[in-house]
Design a protein around this motif. Structure first.
Motif, PDB file in Angstrom:
ATOM      1  N   LEU A   1     -42.867  -6.400  43.375  1.00 42.70           N
ATOM      2  CA  LEU A   1     -43.962  -6.896  42.547  1.00 42.70           C
ATOM      3  C   LEU A   1     -44.833  -5.753  42.030  1.00 42.70           C
ATOM      4  O   LEU A   1     -45.388  -5.825  40.938  1.00 42.70           O
ATOM      5  N   GLY A   2     -44.917  -4.669  42.825  1.00 42.45           N
ATOM      6  CA  GLY A   2     -45.691  -3.526  42.370  1.00 42.45           C
ATOM      7  C   GLY A   2     -45.128  -2.954  41.077  1.00 42.45           C
ATOM      8  O   GLY A   2     -45.868  -2.627  40.146  1.00 42.45           O
ATOM      9  N   ALA A   3     -43.797  -2.835  41.013  1.00 43.12           N
ATOM     10  CA  ALA A   3     -43.161  -2.340  39.791  1.00 43.12           C
ATOM     11  C   ALA A   3     -43.388  -3.305  38.628  1.00 43.12           C
ATOM     12  O   ALA A   3     -43.581  -2.893  37.479  1.00 43.12           O
ATOM     13  N   LEU A   4     -43.378  -4.603  38.940  1.00 45.04           N
ATOM     14  CA  LEU A   4     -43.606  -5.598  37.889  1.00 45.04           C
ATOM     15  C   LEU A   4     -45.020  -5.491  37.331  1.00 45.04           C
ATOM     16  O   LEU A   4     -45.231  -5.599  36.116  1.00 45.04           O
TER      17      LEU A   4
ATOM     18  N   PRO B   1     -49.027  -4.570  32.547  1.00 43.93           N
ATOM     19  CA  PRO B   1     -50.415  -4.180  32.859  1.00 43.93           C
ATOM     20  C   PRO B   1     -51.426  -5.279  32.602  1.00 43.93           C
ATOM     21  O   PRO B   1     -52.471  -5.332  33.242  1.00 43.93           O
ATOM     22  N   GLY B   2     -51.145  -6.176  31.659  1.00 40.27           N
ATOM     23  CA  GLY B   2     -52.070  -7.274  31.410  1.00 40.27           C
ATOM     24  C   GLY B   2     -52.188  -8.196  32.601  1.00 40.27           C
ATOM     25  O   GLY B   2     -53.279  -8.688  32.922  1.00 40.27           O
ATOM     26  N   THR B   3     -51.058  -8.424  33.294  1.00 39.90           N
ATOM     27  CA  THR B   3     -51.073  -9.261  34.497  1.00 39.90           C
ATOM     28  C   THR B   3     -51.894  -8.610  35.588  1.00 39.90           C
ATOM     29  O   THR B   3     -52.700  -9.271  36.266  1.00 39.90           O
ATOM     30  N   PHE B   4     -51.682  -7.308  35.778  1.00 38.35           N
ATOM     31  CA  PHE B   4     -52.458  -6.593  36.801  1.00 38.35           C
ATOM     32  C   PHE B   4     -53.949  -6.650  36.486  1.00 38.35           C
ATOM     33  O   PHE B   4     -54.767  -6.854  37.374  1.00 38.35           O
ATOM     34  N   THR B   5     -54.287  -6.468  35.217  1.00 36.95           N
ATOM     35  CA  THR B   5     -55.701  -6.504  34.826  1.00 36.95           C
ATOM     36  C   THR B   5     -56.324  -7.860  35.132  1.00 36.95           C
ATOM     37  O   THR B   5     -57.450  -7.942  35.637  1.00 36.95           O
ATOM     38  N   ALA B   6     -55.573  -8.925  34.830  1.00 39.69           N
ATOM     39  CA  ALA B   6     -56.082 -10.278  35.104  1.00 39.69           C
ATOM     40  C   ALA B   6     -56.302 -10.480  36.596  1.00 39.69           C
ATOM     41  O   ALA B   6     -57.341 -11.022  37.019  1.00 39.69           O
ATOM     42  N   LEU B   7     -55.343 -10.036  37.424  1.00 40.38           N
ATOM     43  CA  LEU B   7     -55.481 -10.165  38.874  1.00 40.38           C
ATOM     44  C   LEU B   7     -56.638  -9.313  39.386  1.00 40.38           C
ATOM     45  O   LEU B   7     -57.390  -9.739  40.270  1.00 40.38           O
TER      46      LEU B   7
ATOM     47  N   ARG C   1     -57.510   1.570  38.037  1.00 40.72           N
ATOM     48  CA  ARG C   1     -56.447   1.474  37.044  1.00 40.72           C
ATOM     49  C   ARG C   1     -55.134   1.852  37.716  1.00 40.72           C
ATOM     50  O   ARG C   1     -55.076   2.903  38.367  1.00 40.72           O
ATOM     51  N   ALA C   2     -54.135   1.014  37.557  1.00 39.25           N
ATOM     52  CA  ALA C   2     -52.828   1.355  38.115  1.00 39.25           C
ATOM     53  C   ALA C   2     -52.271   2.558  37.368  1.00 39.25           C
ATOM     54  O   ALA C   2     -52.337   2.626  36.154  1.00 39.25           O
ATOM     55  N   ALA C   3     -51.727   3.505  38.108  1.00 47.84           N
ATOM     56  CA  ALA C   3     -51.195   4.716  37.476  1.00 47.84           C
ATOM     57  C   ALA C   3     -49.939   4.407  36.692  1.00 47.84           C
ATOM     58  O   ALA C   3     -49.216   3.487  37.004  1.00 47.84           O
TER      59      ALA C   3
END
Length: 209
Positions: A61-64, A69-75, A207-209
């Motif tokens: 899931l980390g790779a996903l 990035p939009g999903t990560f930002t929402a979470l 911010r995710a690298a």
């Protein structure tokens, strides 16, 4: 996985888990408010949330999240919002005064509600998935079955994390003895709220690298 690699991993996790974070702060504050026994449900919820995040990183899931990035930002925004909600709740926690002795208002909270609260605060930190996705593979031997190695790493992480939950819970019980006065209790509530706000704002800035 070599035994010495597992020991290095365990020491690293021991030091990482000792660092105060939202989970530890939540366990501490619940212990101050409700005592160690009732905080067990909170600890169980936090632990399951953490294992959920670690398992999510193990299945990719980390790779996903890196790819979306939009999903990560929402979470990330949702998690930060929850931490800020806890900050406001802690800051405004009612404290009554009776001859200068604080009688904390203790609403009836079920074990299930405490468990859900612990799980929610643990699962609300998506950057833990990104961290685990970068951290865990460093201790994996690619020449051996990876699933069993991930399972061992997650289990060791969970045991060490549970140990530190217990340390913070008993620290909360000891701390509660010094929170008899309304003013001191109010300061504690606002300090707790400020720390939750800090965690929430740091998550917003992440911010995710």
């Amino acid at each position: 996985m070599a035994l010495h690699t597992l020991w290095i991993y365990a020491v690293a996790v021991f030091l990482l888990s000792a660092t105060p974070g939202p989970n530890m702060l939540h366990v501490l504050s619940r212990s101050v408010e409700l005592g160690v026994k009732r905080t067990l449900a909170t600890m169980a919820g936090c632990l399951l949330g953490l294992v959920t995040l670690l398992a999510a990183s193990a299945v990719g899931l980390g790779a996903l999240l890196h790819a979306l990035p939009g999903t990560f930002t929402a979470l990330r925004i949702a998690g930060a919002g929850y931490l800020l909600f806890l900050a406001v709740k802690a800051w405004r926690a009612p404290v009554s005064e009776d001859d200068d002795v604080a009688q904390t208002v203790r609403p009836a909270i079920s074990g299930l509600a405490l468990f859900r609260g612990g799980y929610a605060i643990a699962i609300s930190n998506p950057k833990a998935i990104v961290f685990a996705a970068a951290f865990l593979p460093q201790f994996i031997d690619p020449a051996r079955p990876q699933a069993s190695q991930f399972a061992i790493l997650v289990a060791v992480f969970a045991v060490i994390e549970a140990f530190w939950y217990a340390v913070y819970a008993f620290s909360g019980r000891a701390l509660s003895r010094h929170l008899g006065r309304a003013g001191v209790k109010r300061v504690f509530n606002r300090l707790t709220g400020g720390l939750f706000a800090g965690f929430g704002l740091s998550l917003l800035a992440f911010r995710a690298a």
